[in-house]
Design an enzyme around this catalytic site. Sequence first.
Site, PDB file in Angstrom:
ATOM      1  CB  CYS A  88       3.788   0.755  -6.414  1.00 29.30           C
ATOM      2  SG  CYS A  88       3.917  -1.006  -6.815  1.00 29.30           S
TER       3      CYS A  88
ATOM      4  CB  VAL B  31      -1.021   2.934   5.067  1.00 26.85           C
ATOM      5  CG1 VAL B  31      -1.663   1.784   5.838  1.00 26.85           C
ATOM      6  CG2 VAL B  31      -2.061   4.018   4.800  1.00 26.85           C
ATOM      7  N   GLY B  32       2.188   2.270   5.317  1.00 28.12           N
ATOM      8  CA  GLY B  32       3.264   1.333   5.610  1.00 28.12           C
ATOM      9  C   GLY B  32       4.019   1.711   6.859  1.00 28.12           C
TER      10      GLY B  32
ATOM     11  CD  GLU C  37       5.232  -3.034  -3.777  1.00 23.71           C
ATOM     12  OE1 GLU C  37       5.824  -1.941  -3.975  1.00 23.71           O
ATOM     13  OE2 GLU C  37       4.102  -3.267  -4.197  1.00 23.71           O
TER      14      GLU C  37
ATOM     15  CD  GLU D 176       3.071   5.785  -5.344  1.00 26.19           C
ATOM     16  OE1 GLU D 176       3.347   4.772  -6.005  1.00 26.19           O
ATOM     17  OE2 GLU D 176       2.798   5.751  -4.125  1.00 26.19           O
TER      18      GLU D 176
ATOM     19  N   GLY E 244       0.834  -1.198   0.000  1.00 32.84           N
ATOM     20  CA  GLY E 244       0.000   0.000   0.000  1.00 32.84           C
ATOM     21  C   GLY E 244       0.866   1.244   0.000  1.00 32.84           C
ATOM     22  CB  SER E 245       0.046   4.743   0.759  1.00 28.89           C
ATOM     23  OG  SER E 245      -0.371   4.703   2.116  1.00 28.89           O
ATOM     24  CB  THR E 246       5.311   5.508   1.626  1.00 24.57           C
ATOM     25  OG1 THR E 246       5.854   4.897   0.450  1.00 24.57           O
ATOM     26  CG2 THR E 246       6.432   5.755   2.619  1.00 24.57           C
TER      27      THR E 246
END
Length: 502
Positions: free
Chosen positions: A297, A245-246, A263, A395, A241-243
């Site tokens: 991504c 939320v990561g 990822e 992004e 997912g998004s950075t």
Amino acid sequence: MTVLVTPKALANQTVRDFKMLIDGKWISGNAAPIERVAPSHGVVVSRFQAGSKADALRAIAAARKAFDTGPWPRMTASERSAILLKAADLIAARADELAYLDAIEAGKPISQVKGEIAGSVDIWRYAAALARDLHGESYNTLGDGTLGVVLREAIGVVSIITPWNFPFLIVGQKLPFALAAGCTCVVKPSELTSGSTIVLGEILQEAGVPDGVVNIVTGTGAEVGAIMTAHPDVDMVSFTGSTGVGKLTMTNAAQTLKKVSLELGGKNPQIVFPDADLDAFIDAAVFGAYFNAGECCNAGSRLILHKSIASDVVARVAALAKHVKVGDPLDPTTQVGAIITPQHFDKIAGYVAAAKSAGAEVAHGGGALDLGMGQFMAPTILSQVTPGMTVAREEVFGPVLSVLTFDTAEEAIEIANSIDYGLSAGVWSKDFDTCLTIGRRIRAGTVWMNTFMDGASELPFGGYKQSGLGRELGRHAVEDYTETKTLNMHIGSRTNWWMPRT
């Protein structure tokens, strides 16, 4: 023949209601279901259960029990492999159904999704092969009194959280490898695109996966995902997912020091030198930027062009972009579908507006397309972009291509590496010395040379820096879901440490 589906025709079809899979049983949640409105047609097409924290806890408990006392981790590798191969066959048999769900829920072109399903079948078969190749090590060189054996054991319960942009493909990059290792899993698909993952649950039951080994809980990240990443009975989290939320996922997992595989985002450059095969590159540039509506991504969202060819390349990319067919995802000739939600469309449009205000020029597209239904955006090219602009560094996750220029190879490398992401990159030159030199200096997990966004189940995928942690796919993918254990065996008598005084 082009087949268009009008919103009215789609609305007349039966809306599919899905349940959750917990401990081998299909259950409903206690809250009102989540209704998925097709981004391409603007009508409700699916209803998912709004899972709760209690549902997630039940799923984790089921996975824990299945791992600690169930048969799956104790099966032979060949037995697990056979079940995964059967699952692959069943996925192939239901490919049209799976493709339709991803196309209509995510707004993805149906022809593209069929390719993704085929790719996923290959991944499941590859994981099945790796299940039988998982092994440890032995050390018979430690002296006559010692034998060392290193085992690889399944790590345990794995929480798998997947995004909306590749609903079926990405769960296929995680789940079969975890199962091949002998793990049990709790899967949370995106609440926007859960349909194909739930059908996968049906497939796995039919293939013979025991109850509790794979649990699927639908719902939001705040309600379901948070407990899946923090609960002490979960041994590992695999998240795409998004950075942003990561980072939250990593923070939650850190409370119990879980293993984490992430990822995340990308802002991927394609560096083009004057001697490149421009005919090949132009096609790859359009494909890399607009595939999956740029909601990818791995999108080639930054062109870094040598100044001597920049004007010509921009004009040629714009000319080809005019021919890209944007429209109904259920039309097999469509190349670019709908934007996932109106909110995300507004976010993409905001990046374009900010770039124009900062001095970028719109060489093509730049706004919405009125197709009489859904939310669609024209393939967009922004020229005169400089490395410091937000659109060059963040992004966008939409069909927006930013064009930057360079004079020297050193400058191109500096621009490519100057951002927080490092997922993938491309280098274009007929001189392979140039390709290899640039490729070795780009800080990215994948560097394509004279092509873009190719892939195979055998090749690892993942990023540097804030594009994530760990790798998916490749021959070591099953090992990611294991722990190593050393068995240090002493042979014969042992010399005492404590010796009595005389």
